[in-house]
Design a protein around this motif. Sequence first.
Motif, PDB file in Angstrom:
ATOM      1  N   THR A 161       0.881  -1.155   0.000  1.00 40.45           N
ATOM      2  CA  THR A 161       0.000   0.000   0.000  1.00 40.45           C
ATOM      3  C   THR A 161       0.922   1.209   0.000  1.00 40.45           C
ATOM      4  O   THR A 161       1.681   1.402   0.951  1.00 40.45           O
ATOM      5  N   ALA A 162       0.890   1.966  -1.073  1.00 41.60           N
ATOM      6  CA  ALA A 162       1.812   3.091  -1.214  1.00 41.60           C
ATOM      7  C   ALA A 162       1.044   4.384  -1.451  1.00 41.60           C
ATOM      8  O   ALA A 162      -0.042   4.377  -2.031  1.00 41.60           O
ATOM      9  N   LYS A 163       1.640   5.481  -0.965  1.00 44.83           N
ATOM     10  CA  LYS A 163       1.046   6.789  -1.236  1.00 44.83           C
ATOM     11  C   LYS A 163       2.166   7.795  -1.459  1.00 44.83           C
ATOM     12  O   LYS A 163       3.248   7.696  -0.873  1.00 44.83           O
ATOM     13  N   VAL A 164       1.892   8.753  -2.308  1.00 40.93           N
ATOM     14  CA  VAL A 164       2.839   9.828  -2.574  1.00 40.93           C
ATOM     15  C   VAL A 164       2.777  10.785  -1.389  1.00 40.93           C
ATOM     16  O   VAL A 164       1.704  11.262  -1.025  1.00 40.93           O
ATOM     17  N   THR A 165       3.925  11.046  -0.773  1.00 41.67           N
ATOM     18  CA  THR A 165       3.957  11.925   0.392  1.00 41.67           C
ATOM     19  C   THR A 165       4.538  13.296   0.075  1.00 41.67           C
ATOM     20  O   THR A 165       4.357  14.227   0.861  1.00 41.67           O
ATOM     21  N   SER A 166       5.243  13.418  -1.037  1.00 39.31           N
ATOM     22  CA  SER A 166       5.679  14.737  -1.513  1.00 39.31           C
ATOM     23  C   SER A 166       5.964  14.627  -3.003  1.00 39.31           C
ATOM     24  O   SER A 166       6.308  13.558  -3.506  1.00 39.31           O
ATOM     25  N   VAL A 167       5.809  15.752  -3.684  1.00 43.00           N
ATOM     26  CA  VAL A 167       6.065  15.773  -5.122  1.00 43.00           C
ATOM     27  C   VAL A 167       6.617  17.142  -5.508  1.00 43.00           C
ATOM     28  O   VAL A 167       6.211  18.164  -4.958  1.00 43.00           O
ATOM     29  N   HIS A 168       7.574  17.133  -6.415  1.00 46.14           N
ATOM     30  CA  HIS A 168       8.213  18.355  -6.911  1.00 46.14           C
ATOM     31  C   HIS A 168       8.203  18.317  -8.435  1.00 46.14           C
ATOM     32  O   HIS A 168       9.178  17.940  -9.066  1.00 46.14           O
ATOM     33  N   ILE A 169       7.077  18.707  -8.986  1.00 46.82           N
ATOM     34  CA  ILE A 169       6.891  18.653 -10.439  1.00 46.82           C
ATOM     35  C   ILE A 169       7.686  19.750 -11.133  1.00 46.82           C
ATOM     36  O   ILE A 169       8.088  19.593 -12.275  1.00 46.82           O
ATOM     37  N   GLU A 170       7.930  20.869 -10.435  1.00 42.23           N
ATOM     38  CA  GLU A 170       8.653  21.975 -11.062  1.00 42.23           C
ATOM     39  C   GLU A 170      10.144  21.685 -11.193  1.00 42.23           C
ATOM     40  O   GLU A 170      10.848  22.369 -11.924  1.00 42.23           O
ATOM     41  N   ALA A 171      10.650  20.692 -10.491  1.00 41.88           N
ATOM     42  CA  ALA A 171      12.070  20.342 -10.548  1.00 41.88           C
ATOM     43  C   ALA A 171      12.389  19.621 -11.852  1.00 41.88           C
ATOM     44  O   ALA A 171      11.523  19.037 -12.494  1.00 41.88           O
ATOM     45  N   THR A 172      13.649  19.676 -12.246  1.00 42.75           N
ATOM     46  CA  THR A 172      14.121  18.917 -13.394  1.00 42.75           C
ATOM     47  C   THR A 172      15.319  18.094 -12.944  1.00 42.75           C
ATOM     48  O   THR A 172      16.335  18.674 -12.588  1.00 42.75           O
ATOM     49  N   PRO A 173      15.207  16.790 -12.875  1.00 42.69           N
ATOM     50  CA  PRO A 173      14.021  15.993 -13.177  1.00 42.69           C
ATOM     51  C   PRO A 173      12.953  16.159 -12.088  1.00 42.69           C
ATOM     52  O   PRO A 173      13.246  16.585 -10.975  1.00 42.69           O
ATOM     53  N   GLN A 174      11.732  15.772 -12.430  1.00 38.12           N
ATOM     54  CA  GLN A 174      10.651  15.805 -11.461  1.00 38.12           C
ATOM     55  C   GLN A 174      10.922  14.732 -10.400  1.00 38.12           C
ATOM     56  O   GLN A 174      11.462  13.668 -10.713  1.00 38.12           O
ATOM     57  N   LYS A 175      10.560  15.040  -9.158  1.00 39.10           N
ATOM     58  CA  LYS A 175      10.863  14.129  -8.052  1.00 39.10           C
ATOM     59  C   LYS A 175       9.648  13.956  -7.158  1.00 39.10           C
ATOM     60  O   LYS A 175       8.803  14.838  -7.085  1.00 39.10           O
ATOM     61  N   ALA A 176       9.607  12.816  -6.478  1.00 38.33           N
ATOM     62  CA  ALA A 176       8.548  12.556  -5.513  1.00 38.33           C
ATOM     63  C   ALA A 176       9.066  11.581  -4.459  1.00 38.33           C
ATOM     64  O   ALA A 176      10.061  10.878  -4.679  1.00 38.33           O
ATOM     65  N   THR A 177       8.385  11.570  -3.342  1.00 39.48           N
ATOM     66  CA  THR A 177       8.669  10.611  -2.279  1.00 39.48           C
ATOM     67  C   THR A 177       7.419   9.777  -2.073  1.00 39.48           C
ATOM     68  O   THR A 177       6.306  10.304  -2.056  1.00 39.48           O
ATOM     69  N   ILE A 178       7.625   8.486  -1.923  1.00 37.96           N
ATOM     70  CA  ILE A 178       6.519   7.553  -1.719  1.00 37.96           C
ATOM     71  C   ILE A 178       6.741   6.833  -0.401  1.00 37.96           C
ATOM     72  O   ILE A 178       7.852   6.390  -0.108  1.00 37.96           O
ATOM     73  N   THR A 179       5.687   6.729   0.399  1.00 35.28           N
ATOM     74  CA  THR A 179       5.744   5.945   1.629  1.00 35.28           C
ATOM     75  C   THR A 179       4.867   4.717   1.414  1.00 35.28           C
ATOM     76  O   THR A 179       3.723   4.832   0.986  1.00 35.28           O
ATOM     77  N   GLU A 180       5.444   3.585   1.704  1.00 35.25           N
ATOM     78  CA  GLU A 180       4.783   2.312   1.418  1.00 35.25           C
ATOM     79  C   GLU A 180       4.689   1.478   2.692  1.00 35.25           C
ATOM     80  O   GLU A 180       5.613   1.445   3.492  1.00 35.25           O
ATOM     81  N   CYS A 181       3.578   0.803   2.839  1.00 37.57           N
ATOM     82  CA  CYS A 181       3.454  -0.244   3.845  1.00 37.57           C
ATOM     83  C   CYS A 181       3.614  -1.559   3.087  1.00 37.57           C
ATOM     84  O   CYS A 181       2.815  -1.869   2.198  1.00 37.57           O
ATOM     85  N   LEU A 182       4.673  -2.288   3.404  1.00 34.78           N
ATOM     86  CA  LEU A 182       4.937  -3.557   2.728  1.00 34.78           C
ATOM     87  C   LEU A 182       4.605  -4.706   3.674  1.00 34.78           C
ATOM     88  O   LEU A 182       5.167  -4.804   4.765  1.00 34.78           O
ATOM     89  N   ASP A 183       3.685  -5.532   3.241  1.00 39.93           N
ATOM     90  CA  ASP A 183       3.250  -6.686   4.020  1.00 39.93           C
ATOM     91  C   ASP A 183       3.792  -7.944   3.348  1.00 39.93           C
ATOM     92  O   ASP A 183       3.344  -8.329   2.268  1.00 39.93           O
ATOM     93  N   THR A 184       4.773  -8.581   3.984  1.00 43.15           N
ATOM     94  CA  THR A 184       5.407  -9.763   3.408  1.00 43.15           C
ATOM     95  C   THR A 184       4.905 -11.064   4.037  1.00 43.15           C
ATOM     96  O   THR A 184       5.527 -12.102   3.859  1.00 43.15           O
ATOM     97  N   SER A 185       3.783 -10.996   4.745  1.00 45.10           N
ATOM     98  CA  SER A 185       3.279 -12.201   5.411  1.00 45.10           C
ATOM     99  C   SER A 185       2.882 -13.297   4.421  1.00 45.10           C
ATOM    100  O   SER A 185       2.889 -14.469   4.775  1.00 45.10           O
ATOM    101  N   GLY A 186       2.568 -12.942   3.192  1.00 46.53           N
ATOM    102  CA  GLY A 186       2.222 -13.928   2.168  1.00 46.53           C
ATOM    103  C   GLY A 186       3.383 -14.271   1.249  1.00 46.53           C
ATOM    104  O   GLY A 186       3.198 -14.822   0.172  1.00 46.53           O
ATOM    105  N   TRP A 187       4.584 -13.947   1.675  1.00 45.98           N
ATOM    106  CA  TRP A 187       5.789 -14.120   0.859  1.00 45.98           C
ATOM    107  C   TRP A 187       6.791 -14.903   1.677  1.00 45.98           C
ATOM    108  O   TRP A 187       7.116 -14.522   2.802  1.00 45.98           O
ATOM    109  N   LYS A 188       7.277 -16.021   1.167  1.00 48.55           N
ATOM    110  CA  LYS A 188       8.225 -16.793   1.956  1.00 48.55           C
ATOM    111  C   LYS A 188       9.479 -17.134   1.158  1.00 48.55           C
ATOM    112  O   LYS A 188       9.433 -17.317  -0.053  1.00 48.55           O
ATOM    113  N   ALA A 189      10.581 -17.200   1.893  1.00 48.04           N
ATOM    114  CA  ALA A 189      11.878 -17.559   1.318  1.00 48.04           C
ATOM    115  C   ALA A 189      12.018 -19.076   1.361  1.00 48.04           C
ATOM    116  O   ALA A 189      11.774 -19.700   2.395  1.00 48.04           O
ATOM    117  N   LEU A 190      12.406 -19.651   0.237  1.00 49.30           N
ATOM    118  CA  LEU A 190      12.576 -21.101   0.145  1.00 49.30           C
ATOM    119  C   LEU A 190      13.996 -21.428  -0.304  1.00 49.30           C
ATOM    120  O   LEU A 190      14.549 -20.768  -1.187  1.00 49.30           O
TER     121      LEU A 190
END
Length: 122
Positions: free
Chosen positions: A52-81
């Motif tokens: 579940t990710a959301k954009v927490t900041s964005v700088h469209i006027e910058a070159t290159p354009q930049k943004a920050t994303i904050t994500e909740c990563l749930d790995t409970s359904g992912w296993k290492a084998l």
Amino acid sequence: MRTEQSKAYRQGKASDTKLTTYAADTALSKIESELFQYRQAGVHFEGEPKSTAKVTSVHIEATPQKATITECLDTSGWKALQGSKNVTSPNQVRRYTVSGSVRTIGRQWKVVDYDVDKEHAC
């Protein structure tokens, strides 16, 4: 990016994925490094993390354009084998925060870096 990263971790390599379409710079290096370490250990992944990710900041006027994303990563359904043996650490945090930096490269937005924060569950 997360979908293609998961695909790479399931197959143990980034080829045959579109990972470079969504990740570049430090983010891509981190993923490639982890993939190498997992291949050396004979580890692959099964399942799919949920993001579940959301954009927490964005700088469209910058070159290159930049943004920050904050994500909740749930790995409970992912296993290492390792072979068919589940080697996922039982004490591993399964839901945590990831902060990502994205920017435009040409006309494409790409994740260029990310930091995993397993101290803050989500």
